[in-house]
Scaffold this motif. Structure first.
Motif, PDB file in Angstrom:
ATOM      1  N   ALA A 204       0.831  -1.197   0.000  1.00  0.00           N
ATOM      2  CA  ALA A 204       0.000   0.000   0.000  1.00  0.00           C
ATOM      3  C   ALA A 204       0.872   1.255   0.000  1.00  0.00           C
ATOM      4  O   ALA A 204       1.886   1.327   0.687  1.00  0.00           O
ATOM      5  CB  ALA A 204      -0.913   0.002   1.229  1.00  0.00           C
ATOM      6  N   ASP A 205       0.448   2.226  -0.796  1.00  0.00           N
ATOM      7  CA  ASP A 205       1.125   3.527  -0.811  1.00  0.00           C
ATOM      8  C   ASP A 205       0.472   4.388   0.264  1.00  0.00           C
ATOM      9  O   ASP A 205      -0.552   5.024   0.034  1.00  0.00           O
ATOM     10  CB  ASP A 205       0.977   4.174  -2.193  1.00  0.00           C
ATOM     11  N   HIS A 206       1.067   4.357   1.467  1.00  0.00           N
ATOM     12  CA  HIS A 206       0.433   5.044   2.589  1.00  0.00           C
ATOM     13  C   HIS A 206       0.540   6.558   2.492  1.00  0.00           C
ATOM     14  O   HIS A 206      -0.114   7.272   3.250  1.00  0.00           O
ATOM     15  CB  HIS A 206       1.022   4.543   3.909  1.00  0.00           C
ATOM     16  N   ALA A 207       1.346   7.056   1.570  1.00  0.00           N
ATOM     17  CA  ALA A 207       1.363   8.504   1.349  1.00  0.00           C
ATOM     18  C   ALA A 207       0.112   8.935   0.587  1.00  0.00           C
ATOM     19  O   ALA A 207      -0.508   9.953   0.894  1.00  0.00           O
ATOM     20  CB  ALA A 207       2.621   8.888   0.567  1.00  0.00           C
ATOM     21  N   THR A 208      -0.265   8.132  -0.423  1.00  0.00           N
ATOM     22  CA  THR A 208      -1.462   8.443  -1.219  1.00  0.00           C
ATOM     23  C   THR A 208      -2.731   7.910  -0.580  1.00  0.00           C
ATOM     24  O   THR A 208      -3.787   8.549  -0.616  1.00  0.00           O
ATOM     25  CB  THR A 208      -1.317   7.835  -2.633  1.00  0.00           C
ATOM     26  N   HIS A 209      -2.635   6.712   0.016  1.00  0.00           N
ATOM     27  CA  HIS A 209      -3.806   6.065   0.621  1.00  0.00           C
ATOM     28  C   HIS A 209      -3.466   5.661   2.055  1.00  0.00           C
ATOM     29  O   HIS A 209      -3.215   4.488   2.340  1.00  0.00           O
ATOM     30  CB  HIS A 209      -4.213   4.832  -0.195  1.00  0.00           C
ATOM     31  N   PRO A 210      -3.411   6.624   2.972  1.00  0.00           N
ATOM     32  CA  PRO A 210      -3.020   6.325   4.349  1.00  0.00           C
ATOM     33  C   PRO A 210      -4.062   5.452   5.042  1.00  0.00           C
ATOM     34  O   PRO A 210      -5.238   5.439   4.681  1.00  0.00           O
ATOM     35  CB  PRO A 210      -2.946   7.708   4.999  1.00  0.00           C
ATOM     36  N   ARG A 211      -3.600   4.714   6.060  1.00  0.00           N
ATOM     37  CA  ARG A 211      -4.523   3.861   6.815  1.00  0.00           C
ATOM     38  C   ARG A 211      -5.599   4.691   7.504  1.00  0.00           C
ATOM     39  O   ARG A 211      -6.700   4.202   7.765  1.00  0.00           O
ATOM     40  CB  ARG A 211      -3.756   3.041   7.855  1.00  0.00           C
ATOM     41  N   GLY A 212      -5.281   5.930   7.812  1.00  0.00           N
ATOM     42  CA  GLY A 212      -6.298   6.799   8.409  1.00  0.00           C
ATOM     43  C   GLY A 212      -7.509   6.964   7.507  1.00  0.00           C
ATOM     44  O   GLY A 212      -8.641   7.063   7.978  1.00  0.00           O
ATOM     45  N   ALA A 213      -7.286   6.980   6.182  1.00  0.00           N
ATOM     46  CA  ALA A 213      -8.400   7.075   5.241  1.00  0.00           C
ATOM     47  C   ALA A 213      -9.257   5.815   5.288  1.00  0.00           C
ATOM     48  O   ALA A 213     -10.482   5.878   5.134  1.00  0.00           O
ATOM     49  CB  ALA A 213      -7.870   7.300   3.820  1.00  0.00           C
ATOM     50  N   LEU A 214      -8.626   4.670   5.515  1.00  0.00           N
ATOM     51  CA  LEU A 214      -9.374   3.419   5.624  1.00  0.00           C
ATOM     52  C   LEU A 214     -10.341   3.467   6.802  1.00  0.00           C
ATOM     53  O   LEU A 214     -11.464   2.956   6.719  1.00  0.00           O
ATOM     54  CB  LEU A 214      -8.395   2.249   5.782  1.00  0.00           C
ATOM     55  N   LEU A 215      -9.922   4.084   7.887  1.00  0.00           N
ATOM     56  CA  LEU A 215     -10.782   4.166   9.075  1.00  0.00           C
ATOM     57  C   LEU A 215     -12.027   5.004   8.824  1.00  0.00           C
ATOM     58  O   LEU A 215     -13.004   4.906   9.567  1.00  0.00           O
ATOM     59  CB  LEU A 215      -9.999   4.751  10.256  1.00  0.00           C
ATOM     60  N   ARG A 216     -12.006   5.811   7.763  1.00  0.00           N
ATOM     61  CA  ARG A 216     -13.190   6.613   7.432  1.00  0.00           C
ATOM     62  C   ARG A 216     -14.100   5.907   6.424  1.00  0.00           C
ATOM     63  O   ARG A 216     -15.109   6.471   6.021  1.00  0.00           O
ATOM     64  CB  ARG A 216     -12.743   7.976   6.875  1.00  0.00           C
ATOM     65  N   GLU A 217     -13.743   4.694   6.038  1.00  0.00           N
ATOM     66  CA  GLU A 217     -14.547   3.947   5.075  1.00  0.00           C
ATOM     67  C   GLU A 217     -15.620   3.132   5.806  1.00  0.00           C
ATOM     68  O   GLU A 217     -15.295   2.238   6.599  1.00  0.00           O
ATOM     69  CB  GLU A 217     -13.662   2.998   4.264  1.00  0.00           C
ATOM     70  N   PRO A 218     -16.912   3.377   5.547  1.00  0.00           N
ATOM     71  CA  PRO A 218     -17.964   2.593   6.198  1.00  0.00           C
ATOM     72  C   PRO A 218     -17.856   1.093   5.927  1.00  0.00           C
ATOM     73  O   PRO A 218     -18.186   0.274   6.796  1.00  0.00           O
ATOM     74  CB  PRO A 218     -19.254   3.167   5.598  1.00  0.00           C
ATOM     75  N   VAL A 219     -17.375   0.721   4.724  1.00  0.00           N
ATOM     76  CA  VAL A 219     -17.244  -0.709   4.387  1.00  0.00           C
ATOM     77  C   VAL A 219     -16.329  -1.416   5.384  1.00  0.00           C
ATOM     78  O   VAL A 219     -16.575  -2.576   5.751  1.00  0.00           O
ATOM     79  CB  VAL A 219     -16.710  -0.877   2.948  1.00  0.00           C
ATOM     80  N   TYR A 220     -15.306  -0.740   5.829  1.00  0.00           N
ATOM     81  CA  TYR A 220     -14.333  -1.325   6.767  1.00  0.00           C
ATOM     82  C   TYR A 220     -15.023  -1.748   8.064  1.00  0.00           C
ATOM     83  O   TYR A 220     -14.863  -2.881   8.535  1.00  0.00           O
ATOM     84  CB  TYR A 220     -13.245  -0.290   7.037  1.00  0.00           C
ATOM     85  N   TRP A 221     -15.814  -0.852   8.633  1.00  0.00           N
ATOM     86  CA  TRP A 221     -16.476  -1.121   9.914  1.00  0.00           C
ATOM     87  C   TRP A 221     -17.675  -2.051   9.739  1.00  0.00           C
ATOM     88  O   TRP A 221     -17.929  -2.905  10.598  1.00  0.00           O
ATOM     89  CB  TRP A 221     -16.906   0.204  10.554  1.00  0.00           C
ATOM     90  N   LEU A 222     -18.394  -1.884   8.648  1.00  0.00           N
ATOM     91  CA  LEU A 222     -19.573  -2.729   8.419  1.00  0.00           C
ATOM     92  C   LEU A 222     -19.175  -4.169   8.104  1.00  0.00           C
ATOM     93  O   LEU A 222     -19.910  -5.105   8.429  1.00  0.00           O
ATOM     94  CB  LEU A 222     -20.430  -2.152   7.291  1.00  0.00           C
ATOM     95  N   GLY A 223     -18.012  -4.358   7.478  1.00  0.00           N
ATOM     96  CA  GLY A 223     -17.513  -5.718   7.261  1.00  0.00           C
ATOM     97  C   GLY A 223     -17.249  -6.417   8.586  1.00  0.00           C
ATOM     98  O   GLY A 223     -17.610  -7.588   8.773  1.00  0.00           O
ATOM     99  N   PHE A 224     -16.635  -5.704   9.520  1.00  0.00           N
ATOM    100  CA  PHE A 224     -16.379  -6.246  10.862  1.00  0.00           C
ATOM    101  C   PHE A 224     -17.691  -6.593  11.556  1.00  0.00           C
ATOM    102  O   PHE A 224     -17.861  -7.696  12.090  1.00  0.00           O
ATOM    103  CB  PHE A 224     -15.610  -5.208  11.681  1.00  0.00           C
ATOM    104  N   LEU A 225     -18.639  -5.649  11.551  1.00  0.00           N
ATOM    105  CA  LEU A 225     -19.914  -5.866  12.240  1.00  0.00           C
ATOM    106  C   LEU A 225     -20.694  -7.021  11.621  1.00  0.00           C
ATOM    107  O   LEU A 225     -21.263  -7.858  12.336  1.00  0.00           O
ATOM    108  CB  LEU A 225     -20.750  -4.581  12.184  1.00  0.00           C
ATOM    109  N   THR A 226     -20.713  -7.078  10.295  1.00  0.00           N
ATOM    110  CA  THR A 226     -21.461  -8.139   9.613  1.00  0.00           C
ATOM    111  C   THR A 226     -20.930  -9.520   9.983  1.00  0.00           C
ATOM    112  O   THR A 226     -21.701 -10.429  10.330  1.00  0.00           O
ATOM    113  CB  THR A 226     -21.388  -7.939   8.087  1.00  0.00           C
ATOM    114  N   LEU A 227     -19.621  -9.702   9.916  1.00  0.00           N
ATOM    115  CA  LEU A 227     -19.072 -11.031  10.203  1.00  0.00           C
ATOM    116  C   LEU A 227     -19.111 -11.356  11.696  1.00  0.00           C
ATOM    117  O   LEU A 227     -19.225 -12.531  12.075  1.00  0.00           O
ATOM    118  CB  LEU A 227     -17.643 -11.147   9.666  1.00  0.00           C
TER     119      LEU A 227
END
Length: 409
Positions: A204-227
């Protein structure tokens, strides 16, 4: 019908980039299913041989569950850095080492430590298999992923049966763990030869796509909740349905045990039928329809125990529950991994961690509810969980569609 099955198999194989690697992954998940049922299959012998109490047995089991879902989280984060081959290598070494040492000494705390290490290995292998499957399935529909997870279900059925058959020969019961260690080492050598790192996740290019941006993605949290909700409800139904049949429907114990097999037969059938219906265009509709079937079947199972305790209807509803549950886990993994492709390892690892949390937390909640208000209310809790799962899955599908519409943004 045979022509339809042949078409589905051919279509599935054409949709996989590397068929030999797919076959290897199928073997890995089959062995995982067997290995993860060994503790339950040998639990009576562990208790009698080592003098463990139920509480001590629960501590050993719980330590493995916590270790497993911690491993899935960190394995997902490390996958793009260390590569898939190294991830498998570490997982197989830890799992085989743990299997070689587990149940060798009677100390509960020694076995807790060994189970922690072994489960770390299982978690790494699970994530490695899921991520590799995402990389070699061409269209991201989840068809091949469903068949891969069918292998796990086959292993979960074969595990207790094969363990029982081996014990009938009179061999020392803990040698079953040593035999599985050897098989895991063989799998390691097979996977080394197949070289899954040919399909490594790009770093992953964390300069262009930092992990902080992932934390703002609803899919990330909803995937956890769903499973989390799915695994909690699925394991709850499969683990408690035999007792539910005995207590509420007055089914003799020697027949009630087959309710568990009925659930798994439905789940297996659904995963092998998935290639017939799953396409990229149909993925979300099939996923939502399956969740509706699962929620309805579990709700009717709970209602049946209160209104009309019919054993025949119970068998039908348990089968329908398994069929509805079948595609939810593997297709959700595919959906999350495809929607968040730039952070695929992190996203799949976190979603799978949700499943581990569900497998750990839900049994305690179900036990407390059933102890206080009875098993009928306990099953009503699983009905509520199944409808919460339906809601979470609906939100996840909508968020994934929105994310896909945004493209690389």
């Amino acid at each position: 019908m045979t022509d339809v099955r042949c078409y589905a198999i051919l279509s599935l194989m054409r949709g996989v980039v590397d068929q030999r690697l797919f076959a290897g992954l199928f073997g890995v998940m089959l062995m995982m299913g067997i290995a993860l049922t060994l503790f339950g299959a040998t639990l009576p012998l562990l208790i009698r041989t080592f003098g463990w109490s139920y509480l001590e047995s629960g501590v050993v089991m719980g330590a493995g569950s916590v270790s497993f879902f911690i491993a899935t989280f960190f394995a997902g984060r490390l996958a793009s850095t260390v590569g898939l081959s190294r991830l498998f290598r570490g997982g197989f070494v830890l799992a085989a080492g743990g299997l070689l040492l587990f149940a060798r000494w009677p100390s509960m705390w020694v076995n807790v430590l060994v189970n922690v290490l072994m489960s770390l290995g299982f978690g790494a292998v699970e994530i490695g298999a899921n991520l590799t499957m995402l990389r070699i399935e061409r269209d991201g529909s989840g068809r091949a992923m469903n068949v891969l997870h069918a292998a796990f279900a086959i292993g979960a059925i074969l595990g207790p049966v094969s363990t029982g058959a081996l014990l009938q020969t009179g061999i020392p019961w803990n040698l079953v763990y040593r035999g599985m260690a050897v098989l895991f080492l063989v799998l390691w050598l097979v996977m080394e030869r197949l070289n899954p790192s040919r399909f490594d996740i790009p770093r992953a290019d964390h300069a262009t796509h930092p992990r902080g941006a992932l934390l703002r993605e609803p899919v990330y949290w909803l995937g956890f909740l769903t499973l989390c909700l799915y695994v909690g409800a699925e394991l709850g139904v499969s683990n408690w349905v035999a007792e539910y049949g005995v207590q509420v429907f007055r089914i003799p114990e020697r027949y009630a045990v087959f309710l568990v097999s009925t659930f798994w037969v439905g789940l297996l059938a659904g995963r092998f039928l998935a290639p017939l219906v799953l396409t990229p265009a149909r993925q979300r509709g099939v996923l939502l329809g399956s969740a509706v079937l699962f929620a309805a079947a579990v709700a009717l199972t709970a209602a049946l125990g209160i209104l009309l305790p019919s054993p025949l209807l119970l068998v039908f509803l348990v089968l329908a529950s398994g069929l509805g549950a079948a595609v939810i886990f593997p297709t959700t993994v595919s959906l999350v991994g495809t929607a968040l492709a730039r952070w695929q390892g992190d996203a799949v690892g976190f979603a799978t961690t949700g499943g581990g949390v569900g497998s750990f937390v839900f049994p305690f909640v179900m036990s407390a509810i059933s102890e206080a208000w009875g098993i009928r209310i306990g099953f009503a809790f699983y009905s509520l969980s199944a409808f919460l799962l339906l809601g979470a899955l609906g939100l996840l599908i909508a968020a994934a569609a929105h994310r896909t519409g945004r493209g690389a943004a």
